[in-house]
Design an enzyme around this catalytic site. Structure first.
Site, PDB file in Angstrom:
ATOM      1  N   VAL A  75       0.842  -1.200   0.000  1.00  0.00           N
ATOM      2  CA  VAL A  75       0.000   0.000   0.000  1.00  0.00           C
ATOM      3  C   VAL A  75       0.875   1.247   0.000  1.00  0.00           C
ATOM      4  O   VAL A  75       1.893   1.312   0.698  1.00  0.00           O
ATOM      5  CB  VAL A  75      -0.906   0.019   1.261  1.00  0.00           C
ATOM      6  CG1 VAL A  75      -1.645   1.342   1.388  1.00  0.00           C
ATOM      7  CG2 VAL A  75      -1.884  -1.148   1.222  1.00  0.00           C
ATOM      8  N   CYS A  76       0.460   2.248  -0.804  1.00  0.00           N
ATOM      9  CA  CYS A  76       1.089   3.570  -0.757  1.00  0.00           C
ATOM     10  C   CYS A  76      -0.009   4.616  -0.954  1.00  0.00           C
ATOM     11  O   CYS A  76      -1.201   4.293  -0.908  1.00  0.00           O
ATOM     12  CB  CYS A  76       2.187   3.708  -1.813  1.00  0.00           C
ATOM     13  SG  CYS A  76       1.578   3.697  -3.510  1.00  0.00           S
ATOM     14  N   ALA A  77       0.363   5.854  -1.185  1.00  0.00           N
ATOM     15  CA  ALA A  77      -0.637   6.919  -1.283  1.00  0.00           C
ATOM     16  C   ALA A  77      -1.464   6.824  -2.558  1.00  0.00           C
ATOM     17  O   ALA A  77      -2.689   6.946  -2.523  1.00  0.00           O
ATOM     18  CB  ALA A  77       0.034   8.287  -1.193  1.00  0.00           C
ATOM     19  N   MET A 104      -4.104   4.748  -1.102  1.00  0.00           N
ATOM     20  CA  MET A 104      -4.947   5.217  -0.005  1.00  0.00           C
ATOM     21  C   MET A 104      -5.975   6.247  -0.470  1.00  0.00           C
ATOM     22  O   MET A 104      -7.014   6.423   0.178  1.00  0.00           O
ATOM     23  CB  MET A 104      -4.085   5.790   1.112  1.00  0.00           C
ATOM     24  CG  MET A 104      -3.247   4.748   1.845  1.00  0.00           C
ATOM     25  SD  MET A 104      -4.230   3.499   2.737  1.00  0.00           S
ATOM     26  CE  MET A 104      -4.775   4.445   4.169  1.00  0.00           C
TER      27      MET A 104
END
Length: 381
Positions: A75-77, A104
């Site tokens: 997961v990242c932005a 996200m």
């Protein structure tokens, strides 16, 4: 070299895994500050944070912390960094590797519709759970018509749901002027030629027309006359107005949550509104039927999600279990709701200005303003 193929997992798929309590290991590669502020929680997830920049010279720091026998979600932005790291994991021989599609940002915007229950004259009430941010919207359906309460910014979801149900949205209502997310109520009303309702005491500075949501009004949805009765309940804002639907449900806005109560400080008037908040909770709500099912506008913790992801509780049970409803003295209550509060929501002043119609940020700006968790509740520290 690994033979596995990197796969995307979208927000809806992730939501299902959380609600079904499927095991999942999450590697979050955002910076530590962003991770500590807001992360994916719930179900049987395990999560570790290793910032992307710590992995640019090699994936080895992550390998020692990632199990071999579980599905892995990176997961990242926005998704770009997570794709790169997922590819490195596969090259290192790991399998069952996914990345969160849209990152996200996409997680923040996903809405999961959940049926709350049936209404007495044949209608239904649905809760839309914004699981990544803790926001809740509601659609009341009856005899070809619908009303939306505390509509979120993603209006296309509600429009499509109404079409799928074969109903026309006739009313959109905001229980108060929101400070943690941008309301979609006015836009949805314009799109569907519905009536937009807002408490007048929260509308002193708005730049648009609205119908006054106040006691004495009865909003009827469908020919079966499923009544929405407003109950003035200040404290989170000066205009906060709860809704009793079909004599079964209490839509409490941001006044009462399953595990906490609303905070009075987001308009800078905490000391002024504390007494209102206590009166609403300890007198107005206490005098309502204790069999009403409370449906709040937010949840603060994943522990508030019940069966199937629904957020709801019987009012009488909350007077037993909710610490915010069991504070003996006025002084203790004042201290509890004005001291040691969580940080205020991201960009909350700009969000309030947007909901007043005084500024018109772009879609990209609105997304950025809403990033992070909601913080409308008074939580135990």
């Amino acid at each position: 070299m690994g033979t596995a193929i990197i796969k995307a997992m979208n927000a809806q798929e992730l939501t299902k895994k959380l609600l079904n309590s499927e095991e999942l290991f999450i590697l979050d590669v955002r910076n530590t500050t962003e991770f500590n502020n807001w992360k994916i929680e719930g179900g049987k997830t395990e999560i570790v944070n290793i910032p992307y920049f710590d992995l640019l010279d090699g994936i080895e720091p992550a390998l020692n912390q990632i199990p071999n026998d579980k599905n892995i979600l990176v997961v990242c932005a926005k998704e770009g960094s997570s794709i790169f790291i997922a590819e490195q994991l596969i090259e290192a021989g790991r399998t069952s590797i996914h990345y969160l599609e849209g990152g996200m940002k996409a997680w923040s915007e996903h809405l999961e519709p959940i049926k709350v229950g049936d209404l007495r004259d044949g209608g239904e009430i649905f809760q839309f759970v914004r699981i990544g941010k803790g926001c809740l919207s509601y659609m009341i359906v009856s005899n070809g018509e619908a009303a939306m309460i505390d509509t979120l910014r993603m209006t296309a979801v509600f429009n499509q749901f109404a079409k799928d149900k074969g109903v026309q949205i006739k009313h959109t209502l905001d229980t108060h002027l929101h400070a943690d997310h941008i309301s979609g109520g006015r836009l949805l009303a314009e799109m569907t030629h519905a009536t937009y309702w807002l408490p007048p005491k929260d509308a002193d500075e708005v730049s648009f027309e609205y119908e006054a949501l106040e006691e004495g009004k009865q909003i009827i949805v469908g020919d079966t006359k499923i009544l929405i009765q407003p109950i003035y309940s200040p404290g989170h804002t000066i205009g906060s107005t709860s809704l009793i639907v079909d004599d079964q449900y209490l839509l409490s806005g941001d006044i009462l949550f399953v595990e906490s109560i609303g905070r009075p400080d987001l308009a800078g008037k905490a000391e002024d509104w504390v007494a209102d908040l206590r009166t609403t909770l300890y007198e107005t709500y206490k005098n309502l039927s204790q069999n009403l099912i409370v449906l709040p506008a937010h949840f603060g913790k994943v522990t508030e999600l019940g069966e199937g992801g629904k957020v709801a509780a019987r009012l009488g049970d909350l007077f037993t279990s909710n610490a915010g409803l069991n504070i003996d003295s006025d002084d203790e209550f004042r201290a509890a709701v004005t001291h040691n509060l969580p940080p205020q929501p991201n960009a909350y002043q700009e969000i309030r200005q947007t909901n007043m119609g005084r500024i018109t940020p772009s879609e990209a700006e609105q997304r950025e303003m809403e990033m992070g968790p909601n913080r409308c509740a008074v939580h135990d520290k």
